[in-house]
Design a protein around this motif. Structure first.
Motif, PDB file in Angstrom:
ATOM      1  N   VAL A 196       1.009  -1.260   0.229  1.00  8.44           N
ATOM      2  CA  VAL A 196      -0.017   0.204  -0.251  1.00  8.44           C
ATOM      3  C   VAL A 196       0.929   1.474   0.045  1.00  8.44           C
ATOM      4  N   CYS A 197       0.650   2.419  -0.023  1.00  5.44           N
ATOM      5  CA  CYS A 197       1.235   3.383  -0.202  1.00  5.44           C
ATOM      6  C   CYS A 197       2.810   3.917   0.537  1.00  5.44           C
ATOM      7  N   ARG A 198       1.646   3.299   2.058  1.00  5.49           N
ATOM      8  CA  ARG A 198       3.615   3.539   2.682  1.00  5.49           C
ATOM      9  C   ARG A 198       4.552   2.698   2.551  1.00  5.49           C
ATOM     10  N   ASP A 199       4.255   1.288   1.588  1.00 12.66           N
ATOM     11  CA  ASP A 199       4.824   0.152   1.127  1.00 12.66           C
ATOM     12  C   ASP A 199       6.696   0.996   0.109  1.00 12.66           C
ATOM     13  N   TYR A 200       5.549   2.065  -0.915  1.00 15.44           N
ATOM     14  CA  TYR A 200       5.882   2.157  -2.005  1.00 15.44           C
ATOM     15  C   TYR A 200       6.533   3.322  -1.084  1.00 15.44           C
ATOM     16  N   ALA A 201       6.277   4.794  -0.385  1.00 13.20           N
ATOM     17  CA  ALA A 201       6.947   5.454   0.377  1.00 13.20           C
ATOM     18  C   ALA A 201       8.371   4.785   0.598  1.00 13.20           C
ATOM     19  N   HIS A 202       8.193   3.616   1.615  1.00 12.87           N
ATOM     20  CA  HIS A 202       9.284   3.101   2.140  1.00 12.87           C
ATOM     21  C   HIS A 202      10.555   2.908   1.549  1.00 12.87           C
ATOM     22  N   LEU A 203       9.939   1.832   0.166  1.00 14.36           N
ATOM     23  CA  LEU A 203      10.865   1.320  -1.133  1.00 14.36           C
ATOM     24  C   LEU A 203      11.528   2.765  -1.507  1.00 14.36           C
ATOM     25  N   LEU A 204      11.093   3.698  -2.098  1.00 12.97           N
ATOM     26  CA  LEU A 204      11.017   4.861  -2.806  1.00 12.97           C
ATOM     27  C   LEU A 204      12.302   6.033  -1.698  1.00 12.97           C
ATOM     28  N   VAL A 205      11.636   5.462  -0.419  1.00  8.29           N
ATOM     29  CA  VAL A 205      12.722   6.746  -0.166  1.00  8.29           C
ATOM     30  C   VAL A 205      14.485   5.787   0.147  1.00  8.29           C
TER      31      VAL A 205
END
Length: 259
Positions: free
Chosen positions: A165-174
């Motif tokens: 979900v969005c949290r995971d997308y953000a974590h991976l991009l960061v």
């Protein structure tokens, strides 16, 4: 862009516990608060404290049994899109001191374990062009799927599973950005069109002398995002942290575009 925000949190606190809320839109040069009202139904007074990096504010409350918080706001976003590919590189030694913590691994963003991948896959890219390539890679290789991750899912787990979900997308991009020498932090935000409607998590990368919001899920553009809080990863930006245990009764997050 003007957005109306309407949030209701209805929980039962299992015994008395301190509660940290992060639901208020942050004031800033790129987003203006026309109206803001936070109401917490509790027998104890609430207390506001500054947010991470001086962005936004946190609210301490006390819960014992039924706990309800309501937040309403109207925010004008005055942020123009930027072509990230045109932004140049800054040597790490010349970056502002406040960006350095966002170059380092954190609990949910194990950037040190992704350095080899970034160096091999994106060897000729830096700064803005690298940020664009990393965003495209995350967006193209992950599938958005509710219920496929938990509160303990890390960037490396998402990298392996290729969904979240969005949290995971953000974590991976960061994590990928930090592995490539770009300071990156997680941001909690409000945005219209998020499906399902909820609090949203995006990334913010420091390139070309400033911070730039990026939503790798592609659900929102930078011009649609209302920043709430920033931090190293989801630990720092959770909308509600209960120092005890709680049961969710009902929760609603509605974000609408206004004339």
């Amino acid at each position: 862009m003007r957005l109306g925000i309407d949030v209701t949190l209805d929980y039962t606190i299992d015994g008395a516990a301190d509660v940290l809320l992060l639901v208020e839109a942050a004031k800033g040069s790129d987003q203006r608060l026309e109206l803001q009202d936070l109401r917490v139904y509790s027998n104890d007074p609430i207390r506001a404290v500054p947010g991470e990096d001086g962005i936004g504010q946190r609210c301490w409350a006390r819960g014992d049994g039924p706990f309800r918080a309501e937040y309403r706001a109207i925010v004008e976003i005055v942020r123009s899109p930027v072509d990230l590919a045109t932004l140049g590189d800054t040597p790490i030694r010349l970056m502002p001191p406040e960006t350095i913590p966002y170059l380092l691994p954190s609990r949910y963003c194990e950037s040190d374990r992704l350095e080899g991948f970034v160096q091999q896959k994106f060897a000729d890219l830096t700064a803005g062009p690298l940020a664009v390539a990393l965003t495209d890679w995350v967006s193209d290789h992950l599938t958005y799927a509710c219920g496929t991750s938990t509160g303990t899912t890390t960037a490396m787990m998402t990298f392996a599973e290729r969904r979240g979900v969005c949290r995971d997308y953000a974590h991976l991009l960061v994590a990928l950005a930090r592995a490539g020498g770009i300071p990156a932090r997680c941001v909690s935000a409000y945005a219209p069109g998020v499906d399902p409607p909820d609090f949203h998590a995006v990334a913010e990368l420091w390139i070309g002398g400033g911070w730039h919001l990026i939503d790798a899920t592609r659900m929102a553009s930078c011009a649609d995002l209302v920043r709430v809080a920033v931090g190293r990863d989801a630990t720092d930006i959770a909308f509600m942290t209960v120092f005890g245990s709680a049961t969710l009764n009902w929760q609603n997050v509605a974000v609408t575009k206004l004339p």
